[in-house]
Design a protein around this motif. Structure first.
Motif, short mmCIF file in Angstrom:
data_model
loop_
_atom_site.label_atom_id
_atom_site.label_comp_id
_atom_site.label_asym_id
_atom_site.label_seq_id
_atom_site.Cartn_x
_atom_site.Cartn_y
_atom_site.Cartn_z
N TYR A 32 32.48 35.46 -14.52
CA TYR A 32 32.46 35.75 -13.23
C TYR A 32 33.65 35.31 -12.29
O TYR A 32 34.10 34.13 -12.70
N GLY A 99 30.46 36.66 -8.97
CA GLY A 99 30.30 37.88 -9.30
C GLY A 99 31.42 38.73 -9.82
O GLY A 99 32.34 37.97 -10.22
N HIS A 100 31.12 39.80 -10.30
CA HIS A 100 32.27 40.70 -10.74
C HIS A 100 33.39 41.14 -9.80
O HIS A 100 34.27 41.72 -10.13
N GLN A 107 28.06 39.77 -5.67
CA GLN A 107 27.62 38.48 -6.19
C GLN A 107 26.37 38.46 -6.82
O GLN A 107 25.38 38.87 -6.08
N SER A 108 26.30 38.09 -7.83
CA SER A 108 25.14 37.98 -8.77
C SER A 108 24.25 36.53 -8.63
O SER A 108 23.18 36.44 -8.85
N TYR A 109 25.18 35.57 -8.26
CA TYR A 109 24.45 34.05 -8.13
C TYR A 109 25.05 33.52 -6.84
O TYR A 109 26.19 33.77 -6.44
N TRP A 110 24.13 32.65 -6.23
CA TRP A 110 24.69 32.08 -5.05
C TRP A 110 24.27 30.58 -5.11
O TRP A 110 23.25 30.23 -5.77
#
Length: 120
Positions: A32, A99-100, A107-110
């Protein structure tokens, strides 16, 4: 434990510097973009920087260009945000995301965030 962990926040006087770290696992680091955002009190989330850890491409928000630098250490699966010439308006909770894209919605993760306070 979260997938992303920020550290390095704190208090600094205007004109000073701080370095934030965002540590993650090898999968997230390799797959990512790692993005820094900030949220000041009463304001919307603002994009600060973005780095593609595969090719090293970086981008910055207009308000931090020339003062902040993001970099990556693959051996530690860690992305840094070096902040210089800090201003009181840089005070915010700083979050890293993965994120991609470099957009907030991508965002996929935080991480949980780290507070930065700049005094005048």
């Amino acid at each position: 434990q979260g997938q992303l962990e920020e550290s390095g926040g704190g208090w600094v006087q205007a004109g000073g510097l701080l370095r934030l770290s965002c540590t993650t696992n090898d999968f997230i680091y390799d797959y990512y973009n790692i993005v820094w955002f900030r949220e000041a009190q009463g304001k919307e989330l603002e994009g600060v920087s973005c780095i593609n850890t595969s090719n090293g491409f970086t981008s910055y928000g207009d308000s931090v260009k020339g003062r902040f630098t993001t970099s990556a250490d693959s051996a530690k699966s860690t992305v840094y945000l070096q902040m210089r010439s800090l201003k009181p308006e840089d005070s915010a909770v700083y979050y890293c995301g993965a994120g991609h894209s470099c957009d907030v919605t991508g965002q996929s993760y935080w991480g949980q965030g780290t507070q930065v306070t700049v005094s005048s």
